[in-house]
Write a protein that holds these residues in place. Structure first.
Motif, PDB file in Angstrom:
ATOM      1  N   ARG A   1       0.942  -1.188   0.149  1.00 61.00           N
ATOM      2  CA  ARG A   1      -0.137   0.002   0.213  1.00 61.00           C
ATOM      3  C   ARG A   1       0.961   1.180  -0.048  1.00 61.00           C
ATOM      4  O   ARG A   1       1.136   1.921   1.061  1.00 61.00           O
ATOM      5  N   TYR A   2       1.315   1.609  -1.075  1.00 64.94           N
ATOM      6  CA  TYR A   2       2.415   2.567  -1.344  1.00 64.94           C
ATOM      7  C   TYR A   2       1.886   3.379  -2.635  1.00 64.94           C
ATOM      8  O   TYR A   2       1.817   2.718  -3.737  1.00 64.94           O
ATOM      9  N   ALA A   3       1.694   4.565  -2.887  1.00 62.16           N
ATOM     10  CA  ALA A   3       1.373   5.428  -3.751  1.00 62.16           C
ATOM     11  C   ALA A   3       2.608   5.472  -4.766  1.00 62.16           C
ATOM     12  O   ALA A   3       3.904   5.491  -4.289  1.00 62.16           O
ATOM     13  N   PRO A   4       2.365   5.145  -6.008  1.00 63.48           N
ATOM     14  CA  PRO A   4       1.150   5.341  -6.793  1.00 63.48           C
ATOM     15  C   PRO A   4       0.345   4.030  -7.218  1.00 63.48           C
ATOM     16  O   PRO A   4      -0.513   3.810  -7.703  1.00 63.48           O
ATOM     17  N   PHE A   5       0.785   3.055  -6.613  1.00 60.19           N
ATOM     18  CA  PHE A   5       0.605   1.595  -6.953  1.00 60.19           C
ATOM     19  C   PHE A   5      -1.044   1.201  -6.234  1.00 60.19           C
ATOM     20  O   PHE A   5      -1.953   0.956  -6.828  1.00 60.19           O
ATOM     21  N   TYR A   6      -0.748   1.244  -4.806  1.00 59.69           N
ATOM     22  CA  TYR A   6      -2.041   0.949  -4.138  1.00 59.69           C
ATOM     23  C   TYR A   6      -2.455   1.935  -2.900  1.00 59.69           C
ATOM     24  O   TYR A   6      -1.538   2.434  -2.517  1.00 59.69           O
ATOM     25  N   SER A   7      -3.681   2.256  -2.729  1.00 63.49           N
ATOM     26  CA  SER A   7      -4.120   2.895  -1.546  1.00 63.49           C
ATOM     27  C   SER A   7      -4.666   1.767  -0.365  1.00 63.49           C
ATOM     28  O   SER A   7      -4.902   0.674  -0.563  1.00 63.49           O
ATOM     29  N   THR A   8      -4.936   2.455   0.907  1.00 66.74           N
ATOM     30  CA  THR A   8      -5.531   1.804   1.831  1.00 66.74           C
ATOM     31  C   THR A   8      -6.819   1.196   1.590  1.00 66.74           C
ATOM     32  O   THR A   8      -7.534   1.732   0.817  1.00 66.74           O
ATOM     33  N   GLY A   9      -6.843  -0.200   1.933  1.00 65.95           N
ATOM     34  CA  GLY A   9      -8.286  -0.796   1.590  1.00 65.95           C
ATOM     35  C   GLY A   9      -8.419  -1.414   0.312  1.00 65.95           C
ATOM     36  O   GLY A   9      -9.433  -1.899   0.039  1.00 65.95           O
ATOM     37  N   THR A  10      -7.486  -1.450  -0.437  1.00 65.06           N
ATOM     38  CA  THR A  10      -7.456  -1.964  -1.782  1.00 65.06           C
ATOM     39  C   THR A  10      -7.349  -3.372  -1.757  1.00 65.06           C
ATOM     40  O   THR A  10      -6.745  -3.968  -0.705  1.00 65.06           O
ATOM     41  N   SER A  11      -7.954  -4.290  -2.550  1.00 63.58           N
ATOM     42  CA  SER A  11      -8.010  -5.573  -2.658  1.00 63.58           C
ATOM     43  C   SER A  11      -7.844  -6.222  -3.939  1.00 63.58           C
ATOM     44  O   SER A  11      -7.646  -5.270  -5.039  1.00 63.58           O
ATOM     45  N   PHE A  12      -7.339  -7.207  -4.005  1.00 66.07           N
ATOM     46  CA  PHE A  12      -7.146  -8.094  -5.309  1.00 66.07           C
ATOM     47  C   PHE A  12      -7.865  -9.338  -5.566  1.00 66.07           C
ATOM     48  O   PHE A  12      -7.962 -10.009  -4.160  1.00 66.07           O
ATOM     49  N   THR A  13      -8.029  -9.932  -6.355  1.00 60.82           N
ATOM     50  CA  THR A  13      -8.647 -11.044  -6.721  1.00 60.82           C
ATOM     51  C   THR A  13      -8.043 -12.254  -7.293  1.00 60.82           C
ATOM     52  O   THR A  13      -6.920 -12.188  -7.801  1.00 60.82           O
ATOM     53  N   CYS A  14      -8.055 -13.286  -6.471  1.00 61.93           N
ATOM     54  CA  CYS A  14      -7.332 -14.649  -6.385  1.00 61.93           C
ATOM     55  C   CYS A  14      -7.978 -15.312  -7.765  1.00 61.93           C
ATOM     56  O   CYS A  14      -9.483 -15.545  -7.754  1.00 61.93           O
ATOM     57  N   HIS A  15      -7.362 -15.454  -8.572  1.00 59.15           N
ATOM     58  CA  HIS A  15      -7.800 -16.317  -9.862  1.00 59.15           C
ATOM     59  C   HIS A  15      -7.598 -17.819  -9.721  1.00 59.15           C
ATOM     60  O   HIS A  15      -6.963 -18.424  -9.043  1.00 59.15           O
ATOM     61  N   ASP A  16      -8.393 -18.693 -10.475  1.00 58.73           N
ATOM     62  CA  ASP A  16      -8.421 -20.098 -10.426  1.00 58.73           C
ATOM     63  C   ASP A  16      -7.144 -20.398 -10.882  1.00 58.73           C
ATOM     64  O   ASP A  16      -6.464 -19.891 -11.773  1.00 58.73           O
ATOM     65  N   HIS A  17      -6.872 -21.696 -10.571  1.00 58.15           N
ATOM     66  CA  HIS A  17      -5.488 -22.210 -11.024  1.00 58.15           C
ATOM     67  C   HIS A  17      -5.269 -22.394 -12.693  1.00 58.15           C
ATOM     68  O   HIS A  17      -4.311 -22.280 -13.018  1.00 58.15           O
ATOM     69  N   TYR A  18      -6.665 -22.426 -13.181  1.00 61.51           N
ATOM     70  CA  TYR A  18      -6.392 -22.657 -14.714  1.00 61.51           C
ATOM     71  C   TYR A  18      -5.937 -21.422 -15.511  1.00 61.51           C
ATOM     72  O   TYR A  18      -5.941 -21.400 -16.766  1.00 61.51           O
ATOM     73  N   VAL A  19      -6.058 -20.390 -14.838  1.00 61.48           N
ATOM     74  CA  VAL A  19      -5.793 -19.205 -15.588  1.00 61.48           C
ATOM     75  C   VAL A  19      -4.177 -18.914 -15.637  1.00 61.48           C
ATOM     76  O   VAL A  19      -3.446 -19.113 -14.443  1.00 61.48           O
ATOM     77  N   ASP A  20      -3.585 -18.862 -17.018  1.00 60.88           N
ATOM     78  CA  ASP A  20      -2.243 -18.879 -17.126  1.00 60.88           C
ATOM     79  C   ASP A  20      -1.541 -17.714 -16.572  1.00 60.88           C
ATOM     80  O   ASP A  20      -1.817 -16.702 -16.355  1.00 60.88           O
TER      81      ASP A  20
END
Length: 187
Positions: A14-33
């Motif tokens: 959580r460091y600008a300019p990349f992410y802000s506080t509270g940001t989330s990311f999604t975990c993809h299924d293992h079949y996504v390359d």
């Protein structure tokens, strides 16, 4: 692989300019390359590793496979960025693409050194501990992070990518030579 689908971005990311506080990311299924995962979220594997998820794919342990994917994505993104500066598009339009390119460089730098990105604050990245890196990498990276929308930052990022690509290929050639010499000694 993923116990849940959505994760909070680790605090060290959580460091600008990349992410802000509270940001989330999604975990993809293992079949996504690998290529699609890195294109969607360059720090995907690094962040999952930091939140304690078991990875089925560890890109920094297989840099010969993962780093060329990062170079390919950079080369696909670079013309778009060049055009943005040539056509003087608003800095906001180009900003997300530049931050994505910057993210690609950071994972490339760490994966080339067969380690994961621990965080995005340059002072905590411990770039000085990395063996394979461009000259004055920390200072140059800090410049780009602090002014990501400036043309000079784009030029600096291009130079950093050019240098790390040469360093990467040289490292791979040396690794291959050592491997071949090792096989010669066995025979």
């Amino acid at each position: 692989m993923c116990a849940r689908n959505v994760y909070q971005v680790p605090e060290s990311f959580r460091y600008a300019p990349f992410y802000s506080t509270g940001t989330s990311f999604t975990c993809h299924d293992h079949y996504v390359d690998l290529e699609k995962k890195v294109k969607a979220e360059p720090f995907y594997f690094d962040m999952l590793y930091l939140v304690g998820e078991k990875l089925t794919e560890v890109p920094w342990e297989h840099s010969e496979r993962s780093v060329p994917i990062v170079f390919k994505q950079w080369k696909e993104l670079k013309p778009q960025l060049q055009e943005g500066f040539t056509q003087r598009k608003s800095s906001k339009q180009n900003e997300s693409a530049l931050i994505h390119a910057l993210s690609l460089f950071i994972v490339c730098l760490f994966w080339t050194n067969e380690t994961y990105v621990k965080g995005l604050h340059v002072k905590n990245m411990m770039i000085s501990d990395l063996i394979l890196k461009p000259v004055n990498c920390e200072e140059r990276l800090l410049f780009v992070i602090n002014k990501p929308t400036q043309y000079h930052s784009f030029v600096q990022l291009q130079q950093l990518f050019d240098e790390i690509e040469k360093i990467y290929h040289k490292g791979q050639a040396i690794k291959q030579m050592k491997h071949e010499k090792g096989i010669t000694h066995i025979e």
